[in-house]
Scaffold this active site. Structure first.
Site, PDB file in Angstrom:
ATOM      1  N   ASP A 104       3.687   9.359  -0.829  1.00  0.00           N
ATOM      2  CA  ASP A 104       2.462   8.591  -0.434  1.00  0.00           C
ATOM      3  C   ASP A 104       2.412   7.325  -1.641  1.00  0.00           C
ATOM      4  O   ASP A 104       2.726   7.434  -2.660  1.00  0.00           O
ATOM      5  CB  ASP A 104       1.192   9.458  -0.715  1.00  0.00           C
ATOM      6  CG  ASP A 104       0.250   9.127   0.485  1.00  0.00           C
ATOM      7  OD1 ASP A 104       0.119   8.043   1.023  1.00  0.00           O
ATOM      8  OD2 ASP A 104      -0.626  10.223   0.794  1.00  0.00           O
ATOM      9  N   HIS A 114       0.854  -1.132   0.086  1.00  0.00           N
ATOM     10  CA  HIS A 114      -0.052  -0.211   0.045  1.00  0.00           C
ATOM     11  C   HIS A 114       0.760   1.199  -0.112  1.00  0.00           C
ATOM     12  O   HIS A 114       0.262   2.452  -0.004  1.00  0.00           O
ATOM     13  CB  HIS A 114      -1.006   0.020   1.389  1.00  0.00           C
ATOM     14  CG  HIS A 114      -1.989  -0.986   1.153  1.00  0.00           C
ATOM     15  ND1 HIS A 114      -3.240  -0.676   1.043  1.00  0.00           N
ATOM     16  CD2 HIS A 114      -1.861  -2.401   1.162  1.00  0.00           C
ATOM     17  CE1 HIS A 114      -4.125  -1.867   1.022  1.00  0.00           C
ATOM     18  NE2 HIS A 114      -3.275  -2.877   1.182  1.00  0.00           N
TER      19      HIS A 114
END
Ligand code: F6P
Length: 420
Positions: free
Chosen positions: A396, A185
């Site tokens: 991110d 992720h």
């Protein structure tokens, strides 16, 4: 399951019954993530309640799990004994336990003070400690064993994120019959950075236990394939890598499959009357603000909260946001015992105090800082209140807050400021 010796084995009929009931409790679909979708919270009277746990992984996975069924194996979020099997909000969960030492060495240490900064391009300096690595191996083995126990023959096991990179290989060694997927992720770093990790070879080999490896962006998959070549000396071809094992050779695919959210479900929440009413209440409570800007993040140094506040402070000082602008910054508590997070919290709070002190008035604060977590309905109301959403992480994997904001704006209004 331990194998009983012939002397202690139960009668044959009982043994058959145990085996068949055990098989019935096995699942065709098993999710393995470091966290359960709920955290254990001890109430003042000593009773236990469960609250949705933070982060993008749960946001992305929970709706998938609801649809697919199966079981979710994870940790309950605090040190203590394993909660075992239970059901929460219609989901079948298996809670594993971590000791106090394991929380310190595995979770706060190797996961969040070694891998997290390393995988986010060393924004903070990663620390390398052998004891943390040893805890990482031990805890990964525990997750792999739990998955091996829960998976039905031929099941699909889906392992998640940087906390469990050794699980695919450990699981394959116990259960060659299951199909194993892994999804990362967060970013996977370039090799020059990854090479700082003393245990890089073990990590790559751990991941290669999977059949399919998913990443958020193509660059992450490319970085991983390069690590296969450089750290393990394997040959890659396109998005595949071939490994030789005792039983023959296997081809593994590593590619980008960016994740998303349940946009429809969230859009429906944002349409509800109670949520719209709550959104108006929020605007009223702000007085008569000119422009409402919104930031929603875990309080994490990758999210660029300090940079955002600084930029906002300058715009307010220059009067470029019109009269009485307001920034609502939700910063949900995260990894509070890790030093870098404690430092960040202090810095953010000093900066908020400075902006409010310099530009506020009686009854007007340019920044509303909320160090709290909120349920989905309250978040939807905030998204409706924010005319400008600021999603400005420095690094991110896939920022789902940006997608949540867009999903809530059924009115096609609002502006999203999204960093590259
Ligand atoms: O998305 C990255 C991630 O680390 C997830 O694995 C996790 O669920 C989330 O952020 C929150 O992190 P933590 O489990 O450390 O609170």
């Amino acid at each position: 399951m331990a194998v009983a010796s012939s002397r202690s084995r139960p009668p044959y009929w009982l043994w058959l019954f145990l085996m068949s009931s055990n098989r019935k409790s096995r699942h065709d679909f098993v999710v393995v993530a470091s966290r359960l979708p709920v955290d254990r919270v001890e109430d003042a009277d000593g009773s236990t309640t469960w609250r949705t746990s933070p982060g993008g992984l749960v946001t992305a996975l929970e709706p998938v799990m609801r649809e697919a069924g199966g079981v979710w194996i994870g940790w309950s979020g605090d040190a203590g004994p394993a909660p075992g099997a239970f059901e929460a909000d219609g989901l079948q969960l298996i809670g594993l336990g971590l000791s106090d030492n394991e929380v310190r060495h595995f979770y706060e240490g190797f996961c969040n003070a070694t891998l997290w900064p390393l995988y986010h391009d060393v924004i903070a300096p990663p620390q390398f400690h052998r004891r943390w690595w040893e805890a990482y191996v031990t805890v990964n083995r525990r997750f792999a064993e739990a998955a091996a126990e829960q998976a039905a023959p031929g099941a699909t096991v889906w392992v998640h994120d940087y906390q469990l990179q050794l699980v695919p290989r450990m699981l394959r060694q116990q259960r060659a019959d299951v199909r194993i997927g892994f999804f990362n992720h967060i970013p996977f770093p370039g090799y020059e950075i990854f090479a700082q990790l003393p245990w890089r070879r073990q990590v790559v080999e751990g991941l290669l236990g999977a059949d399919l490896l998913g990443f958020q962006r193509r660059a992450d998959a490319t970085n991983f394939l390069r690590a296969c070549r450089r750290a393990v000396g394997l040959t890659t071809r396109g998005s595949t890598v071939r490994v030789r094992e005792l039983e023959g050779s296997r081809t593994i695919q590593a590619a980008a499959f960016p994740i998303s959210i349940d946009a429809k479900g969230l859009g429906e929440i944002a349409r509800r009357d109670d949520v719209r009413k709550r959104s108006s209440q929020i605007c009223d409570a702000l007085g008569e603000p000119g422009l409402v800007l919104l930031g929603v993040d875990r309080l994490d140094y990758t999210k660029g909260i300090l940079h955002r506040l600084r930029a906002y402070g300058e715009l307010v000082a220059d009067g470029r946001l019109g009269p009485r602008p307001v920034l609502i910054q939700v910063a949900s508590p995260s990894r509070e015992r890790v030093e870098a997070y404690q430092t960040l919290r202090d810095e953010v709070e000093v900066m908020v105090g400075r902006i409010n002190g310099e530009h506020g008035e009686v009854g007007y604060h340019p920044v509303h800082y909320l160090h709290q977590s909120y349920p989905r309905e309250e978040m939807a109301a905030l998204y409706l209140a924010g005319a400008v959403m600021l999603v400005t992480p420095l690094r991110d994997g896939m920022n789902l807050v940006a997608k949540e904001y867009v999903a809530c704006r059924n009115d096609e209004n609002g502006a999203l400021v999204l960093s590259e």
